[in-house]
Design a protein around this motif. Sequence first.
Motif, PDB file in Angstrom:
ATOM      1  N   LEU A 210      44.765  45.433  31.511  1.00 15.39           N
ATOM      2  CA  LEU A 210      43.604  45.097  32.214  1.00 15.39           C
ATOM      3  C   LEU A 210      43.810  45.632  33.580  1.00 15.39           C
ATOM      4  O   LEU A 210      44.626  44.932  34.023  1.00 15.39           O
ATOM      5  CB  LEU A 210      42.757  44.087  31.843  1.00 15.39           C
ATOM      6  CG  LEU A 210      42.411  43.963  30.206  1.00 15.39           C
ATOM      7  CD1 LEU A 210      41.654  42.759  30.154  1.00 15.39           C
ATOM      8  CD2 LEU A 210      41.265  45.192  29.931  1.00 15.39           C
ATOM      9  N   TRP A 211      42.787  46.081  34.405  1.00 12.43           N
ATOM     10  CA  TRP A 211      43.219  46.201  35.646  1.00 12.43           C
ATOM     11  C   TRP A 211      41.723  45.961  36.269  1.00 12.43           C
ATOM     12  O   TRP A 211      40.589  46.579  35.818  1.00 12.43           O
ATOM     13  CB  TRP A 211      43.440  47.950  36.093  1.00 12.43           C
ATOM     14  CG  TRP A 211      44.645  48.041  35.603  1.00 12.43           C
ATOM     15  CD1 TRP A 211      45.020  48.716  34.208  1.00 12.43           C
ATOM     16  CD2 TRP A 211      45.973  48.273  36.073  1.00 12.43           C
ATOM     17  NE1 TRP A 211      46.153  48.840  34.114  1.00 12.43           N
ATOM     18  CE2 TRP A 211      46.968  48.787  35.216  1.00 12.43           C
ATOM     19  CE3 TRP A 211      46.407  47.915  37.590  1.00 12.43           C
ATOM     20  CZ2 TRP A 211      48.172  48.640  35.683  1.00 12.43           C
ATOM     21  CZ3 TRP A 211      47.680  47.842  37.707  1.00 12.43           C
ATOM     22  CH2 TRP A 211      48.675  48.383  37.117  1.00 12.43           C
ATOM     23  N   VAL A 212      41.470  45.182  37.348  1.00 11.01           N
ATOM     24  CA  VAL A 212      40.156  44.883  38.073  1.00 11.01           C
ATOM     25  C   VAL A 212      40.037  45.538  39.291  1.00 11.01           C
ATOM     26  O   VAL A 212      40.865  44.828  40.307  1.00 11.01           O
ATOM     27  CB  VAL A 212      40.057  43.451  37.895  1.00 11.01           C
ATOM     28  CG1 VAL A 212      38.782  42.883  38.272  1.00 11.01           C
ATOM     29  CG2 VAL A 212      40.309  43.060  36.471  1.00 11.01           C
ATOM     30  N   SER A 213      39.083  46.050  39.950  1.00 10.73           N
ATOM     31  CA  SER A 213      38.895  46.343  41.197  1.00 10.73           C
ATOM     32  C   SER A 213      37.951  45.292  41.763  1.00 10.73           C
ATOM     33  O   SER A 213      36.506  44.945  41.034  1.00 10.73           O
ATOM     34  CB  SER A 213      38.017  47.695  41.133  1.00 10.73           C
ATOM     35  OG  SER A 213      36.715  47.686  40.625  1.00 10.73           O
ATOM     36  N   THR A 214      38.095  44.872  42.847  1.00 10.59           N
ATOM     37  CA  THR A 214      37.604  43.832  43.515  1.00 10.59           C
ATOM     38  C   THR A 214      37.218  44.170  45.009  1.00 10.59           C
ATOM     39  O   THR A 214      37.879  45.195  45.544  1.00 10.59           O
ATOM     40  CB  THR A 214      37.933  42.450  43.566  1.00 10.59           C
ATOM     41  OG1 THR A 214      39.233  42.345  44.404  1.00 10.59           O
ATOM     42  CG2 THR A 214      38.640  42.258  42.120  1.00 10.59           C
ATOM     43  N   LYS A 215      36.572  43.362  45.885  1.00  7.21           N
ATOM     44  CA  LYS A 215      36.215  43.396  47.123  1.00  7.21           C
ATOM     45  C   LYS A 215      37.761  43.434  48.236  1.00  7.21           C
ATOM     46  O   LYS A 215      37.788  44.061  48.942  1.00  7.21           O
ATOM     47  CB  LYS A 215      35.434  42.280  47.611  1.00  7.21           C
ATOM     48  CG  LYS A 215      34.879  42.493  48.941  1.00  7.21           C
ATOM     49  CD  LYS A 215      33.856  43.501  48.961  1.00  7.21           C
ATOM     50  CE  LYS A 215      33.021  43.678  50.270  1.00  7.21           C
ATOM     51  NZ  LYS A 215      31.915  44.525  50.391  1.00  7.21           N
ATOM     52  N   ASN A 216      38.586  42.514  47.594  1.00  8.86           N
ATOM     53  CA  ASN A 216      39.803  42.328  48.349  1.00  8.86           C
ATOM     54  C   ASN A 216      41.218  42.865  47.688  1.00  8.86           C
ATOM     55  O   ASN A 216      42.278  42.606  48.080  1.00  8.86           O
ATOM     56  CB  ASN A 216      39.981  40.764  48.763  1.00  8.86           C
ATOM     57  CG  ASN A 216      40.549  39.986  47.148  1.00  8.86           C
ATOM     58  OD1 ASN A 216      40.564  40.493  46.200  1.00  8.86           O
ATOM     59  ND2 ASN A 216      41.029  38.808  47.506  1.00  8.86           N
ATOM     60  N   GLY A 217      40.868  43.766  46.661  1.00  5.19           N
ATOM     61  CA  GLY A 217      42.021  44.668  46.256  1.00  5.19           C
ATOM     62  C   GLY A 217      41.706  44.774  44.557  1.00  5.19           C
ATOM     63  O   GLY A 217      41.043  44.482  44.122  1.00  5.19           O
ATOM     64  N   LEU A 218      42.893  45.586  44.369  1.00  3.61           N
ATOM     65  CA  LEU A 218      43.003  46.064  42.502  1.00  3.61           C
ATOM     66  C   LEU A 218      44.082  44.704  42.211  1.00  3.61           C
ATOM     67  O   LEU A 218      45.204  44.846  42.427  1.00  3.61           O
ATOM     68  CB  LEU A 218      43.422  47.231  42.633  1.00  3.61           C
ATOM     69  CG  LEU A 218      44.048  47.875  41.233  1.00  3.61           C
ATOM     70  CD1 LEU A 218      42.666  47.929  40.472  1.00  3.61           C
ATOM     71  CD2 LEU A 218      44.826  49.029  41.268  1.00  3.61           C
ATOM     72  N   TYR A 219      43.390  44.231  41.091  1.00  6.39           N
ATOM     73  CA  TYR A 219      44.277  43.313  40.363  1.00  6.39           C
ATOM     74  C   TYR A 219      44.795  43.874  39.044  1.00  6.39           C
ATOM     75  O   TYR A 219      44.022  44.319  38.194  1.00  6.39           O
ATOM     76  CB  TYR A 219      43.403  42.046  40.076  1.00  6.39           C
ATOM     77  CG  TYR A 219      43.115  41.101  41.150  1.00  6.39           C
ATOM     78  CD1 TYR A 219      44.150  39.943  41.655  1.00  6.39           C
ATOM     79  CD2 TYR A 219      42.229  41.311  42.231  1.00  6.39           C
ATOM     80  CE1 TYR A 219      43.788  39.216  42.626  1.00  6.39           C
ATOM     81  CE2 TYR A 219      42.014  40.491  43.415  1.00  6.39           C
ATOM     82  CZ  TYR A 219      42.798  39.376  43.470  1.00  6.39           C
ATOM     83  OH  TYR A 219      42.792  38.727  44.658  1.00  6.39           O
ATOM     84  N   HIS A 220      45.825  43.601  38.521  1.00  6.05           N
ATOM     85  CA  HIS A 220      46.390  43.781  37.359  1.00  6.05           C
ATOM     86  C   HIS A 220      46.693  42.201  36.465  1.00  6.05           C
ATOM     87  O   HIS A 220      47.351  41.703  37.124  1.00  6.05           O
ATOM     88  CB  HIS A 220      48.078  44.324  37.526  1.00  6.05           C
ATOM     89  CG  HIS A 220      48.403  44.957  36.066  1.00  6.05           C
ATOM     90  ND1 HIS A 220      50.019  44.977  36.065  1.00  6.05           N
ATOM     91  CD2 HIS A 220      48.060  45.000  34.971  1.00  6.05           C
ATOM     92  CE1 HIS A 220      50.057  45.516  34.858  1.00  6.05           C
ATOM     93  NE2 HIS A 220      49.088  45.516  34.194  1.00  6.05           N
ATOM     94  N   LEU A 221      45.988  42.455  35.520  1.00  2.00           N
ATOM     95  CA  LEU A 221      45.864  41.218  34.478  1.00  2.00           C
ATOM     96  C   LEU A 221      47.137  40.814  33.565  1.00  2.00           C
ATOM     97  O   LEU A 221      47.063  41.851  32.859  1.00  2.00           O
ATOM     98  CB  LEU A 221      44.426  40.749  34.014  1.00  2.00           C
ATOM     99  CG  LEU A 221      43.134  40.924  34.806  1.00  2.00           C
ATOM    100  CD1 LEU A 221      42.172  40.359  33.912  1.00  2.00           C
ATOM    101  CD2 LEU A 221      43.435  39.668  35.648  1.00  2.00           C
TER     102      LEU A 221
END
Length: 356
Positions: free
Chosen positions: A248-259
């Motif tokens: 899973l990958w999450v796009s957010t206000k402060n960056g792209l997160y890899h879970l």
Amino acid sequence: MKKVFLSIIILPILLQSCSGQTNKGDLRNKASQKEIEKNNTLTQSDFNVFPGTNVNDQISQVVRTIFQDSKGNFWFGTQNGAFRLTDKSLTHIDKIIGESGKGVTIKKITESKDGKIWLGHSDGISSIDGNTVTNYYESDGLISNDVWSIAADKNGRIWIGTIAGVCVFNGQGFTEFVLPEGQVDSTLGVSSTKMVHSIFEDSKGTLWFSSNAGLFSYANNSLINVSKKAGIQTNFVNEIFEDKNGELWVSTKNGLYHLINNKGENITKGKIETGKGIGSIAEDKDGNIWFVSNQHHLYSYDGNELIKFQKSEYNKGPGVFQIFKDQDNRLWFVGFGGAFRLENGIFINVTKNGPW
């Protein structure tokens, strides 16, 4: 065509009646109407993606979303309503109208297990079953006509994310699904404490909500604040994406997160300009992750290195709302300026006449 449902749905304890709705005016941020109009006003230069491009040839000057159904048909959600591509014939769906009786902007499209196409838009939601279009509004029990996301789960329920939170439709009526309240994003023209940007069901049947209160998962009647557990350092979550390996990958206000193992790694921290945040995410045929940063910049990630796509005057594509991989493993980029495919590093403008 509009249906009014009077039946009551019984769902888990996190669901409650939509009748006690919050005043929508209290949910929007303090931006004036003029500021909102300014943020959403486009000029001719926004559409001149290539010198000599005729905006009248585009499917629409603004394509918000693209979807391919189980039959292989393409659907384009635009500021001018919805278009369906069948056997290389592009058709505008004329019967999608808002509760105000006017045309709508389509923001998200999905398909339910019975083959119906569902569209979330600026004045309600609509379903398409063959040639039959059914429109649903607040007067039918929808929590808000200002819809930003829509998803169909494996049980046939339709989940609708709005500026006022989430509603569930079971084919009979609407029921509110309660999420924690978040914050207003003051950098956007329209925002609220209850805005839900994306709803997604992963391969395991877990539902994910990307909201202004963070990222939440829902499975087995349990709602979990994943942002807190994963260490995501912002309330503003735009989208979650599952790659071909189930990661899973999450796009957010402060960056792209890899879970990874329920922990979030911000792979863009200190490496790129995020500005207004990370937007749409997709995976190409080689397994590289593509995403939009700060509304304009395109990057790919091969698991080790972030690579910025080098645009030029003659090869810059649209201002991207969505990146999408079709059933033929082709990457589409839709947004301000129309619809495009990236082929061998070149953006191909897909107009009303193709190339399909």
